[in-house]
Write an enzyme that holds these catalytic residues in place. Structure first.
Site, mmCIF file in Angstrom:
data_model
loop_
_atom_site.group_PDB
_atom_site.id
_atom_site.type_symbol
_atom_site.label_atom_id
_atom_site.label_comp_id
_atom_site.label_asym_id
_atom_site.label_seq_id
_atom_site.Cartn_x
_atom_site.Cartn_y
_atom_site.Cartn_z
ATOM 1 N N CYS A 42 38.383 38.443 40.710
ATOM 2 C CA CYS A 42 37.911 39.664 41.358
ATOM 3 C C CYS A 42 36.376 39.668 41.381
ATOM 4 O O CYS A 42 35.729 39.120 40.487
ATOM 5 C CB CYS A 42 38.420 40.899 40.606
ATOM 6 S SG CYS A 42 37.976 42.463 41.407
ATOM 7 N N ASP A 44 34.558 42.068 40.738
ATOM 8 C CA ASP A 44 34.088 43.015 39.719
ATOM 9 C C ASP A 44 33.038 42.367 38.801
ATOM 10 O O ASP A 44 33.273 41.301 38.229
ATOM 11 C CB ASP A 44 35.297 43.488 38.891
ATOM 12 C CG ASP A 44 34.968 44.698 38.039
ATOM 13 O OD1 ASP A 44 34.008 44.626 37.238
ATOM 14 O OD2 ASP A 44 35.658 45.725 38.163
ATOM 15 N N ARG A 46 32.168 42.958 35.960
ATOM 16 C CA ARG A 46 32.497 42.874 34.530
ATOM 17 C C ARG A 46 33.395 41.678 34.190
ATOM 18 O O ARG A 46 33.796 41.511 33.045
ATOM 19 C CB ARG A 46 33.185 44.181 34.093
ATOM 20 C CG ARG A 46 32.304 45.409 34.255
ATOM 21 C CD ARG A 46 33.118 46.681 34.171
ATOM 22 N NE ARG A 46 34.088 46.777 35.265
ATOM 23 C CZ ARG A 46 34.961 47.770 35.404
ATOM 24 N NH1 ARG A 46 34.998 48.740 34.529
ATOM 25 N NH2 ARG A 46 35.803 47.783 36.428
ATOM 26 N N HIS A 98 42.372 41.574 36.643
ATOM 27 C CA HIS A 98 41.915 42.300 35.448
ATOM 28 C C HIS A 98 42.445 43.720 35.479
ATOM 29 O O HIS A 98 42.595 44.314 36.552
ATOM 30 C CB HIS A 98 40.383 42.302 35.368
ATOM 31 C CG HIS A 98 39.714 43.064 36.458
ATOM 32 N ND1 HIS A 98 39.223 44.346 36.273
ATOM 33 C CD2 HIS A 98 39.484 42.769 37.755
ATOM 34 C CE1 HIS A 98 38.695 44.775 37.415
ATOM 35 N NE2 HIS A 98 38.843 43.840 38.333
ATOM 36 N N CYS A 101 41.453 47.459 37.650
ATOM 37 C CA CYS A 101 40.835 46.906 38.864
ATOM 38 C C CYS A 101 40.722 47.996 39.942
ATOM 39 O O CYS A 101 41.720 48.600 40.338
ATOM 40 C CB CYS A 101 41.674 45.738 39.385
ATOM 41 S SG CYS A 101 40.987 44.974 40.876
HETATM 42 CO CO CO Z 1 38.882 44.183 40.338
#
Ligand code: CO
Length: 210
Positions: A42, A44, A46, A98, A101
């Site tokens: 992803c 993302d 993090r 994750h 999400c």
């Molecule tokens: Co995500």
């Protein structure tokens, strides 16, 4: 100092530190990359693929998009996959989702996200395919966790449906496909599923002329 200037400063320090530890590191890396892994994760911020797996530059080939999707019309993903499998000859492909999400959360809502709807539609399709298993969970957060896990498994299956993977499986015993999910709360990865040349795909998706 402007926020982005900090990045450039960090970069100088990082480069100097890397050379201090291994004077030839960049010379070596500039010549060739031979990663053993393709990571589909992803976007993302993090979930940085190399940081959470302790891998160094040159070890992991990375593709990231919203909610770690393998969409069969996505030319970007397909080009990365083709290059990783047939040129870099990666041994393992990891789809890593994750928990918590935002992309998957958005797919569970009825909110209109404009152009992003078109991407999220693919996640809604995963929900519809597994509706019973997801709706069986009584709590909203458990339904989200379930969809996140099933979405990873579905993307692994989507990889297996491609002619790129099927052709490689016909000739070689690689790549192994792995579905993982990362927990933002403890930094740990949980393996969910695996697929390899030894597994059978629904004949509907099998090509006989590879
Ligand atoms: Co995500």
């Amino acid at each position: 100092m402007k926020s982005y200037e900090k990045l450039l400063k960090n970069n100088k320090e990082w480069s100097a530190e890397a050379i201090k530890n291994d004077p030839d590191v960049f010379k070596r890396l500039a010549e060739i990359q031979t990663p053993e892994f393709l990571w589909i994760g992803c976007s993302d911020s993090r979930v940085p693929a190399d940081r959470i797996t302790g891998t160094q530059p040159g070890e992991i080939f990375v593709h990231r998009n919203i909610a770690n999707m393998v969409v069969h019309t996505d030319i970007n993903l397909l080009a990365v996959l083709e290059y990783a499998v047939n040129f870099l000859k990666v041994k393992h492909i990891i789809v890593c989702g994750h928990y918590n999400c935002g992309g998957v959360k958005a797919a569970m809502s009825s909110h209109n996200y404009g152009i992003i709807n078109k991407w999220i539609r693919n996640i809604k399709d995963v929900y519809r395919t597994h509706r019973d298993e997801i709706d069986y969970q009584t709590k909203e957060e458990d339904r989200l966790d379930k969809l996140i896990e099933l979405n990873v498994q579905e993307q692994v299956l989507n990889l297996a449906k491609t002619s790129i993977i099927q052709k490689c499986w016909k000739n070689e015993q690689r790549p192994y496909l792995h579905g993982w999910v990362y927990n933002l709360e403890d930094g740990l990865i949980k393996p969910l599923c695996e697929m390899s040349h030894a597994d059978h795909l629904d004949p509907l998706y099998e090509f006989d002329d590879l």
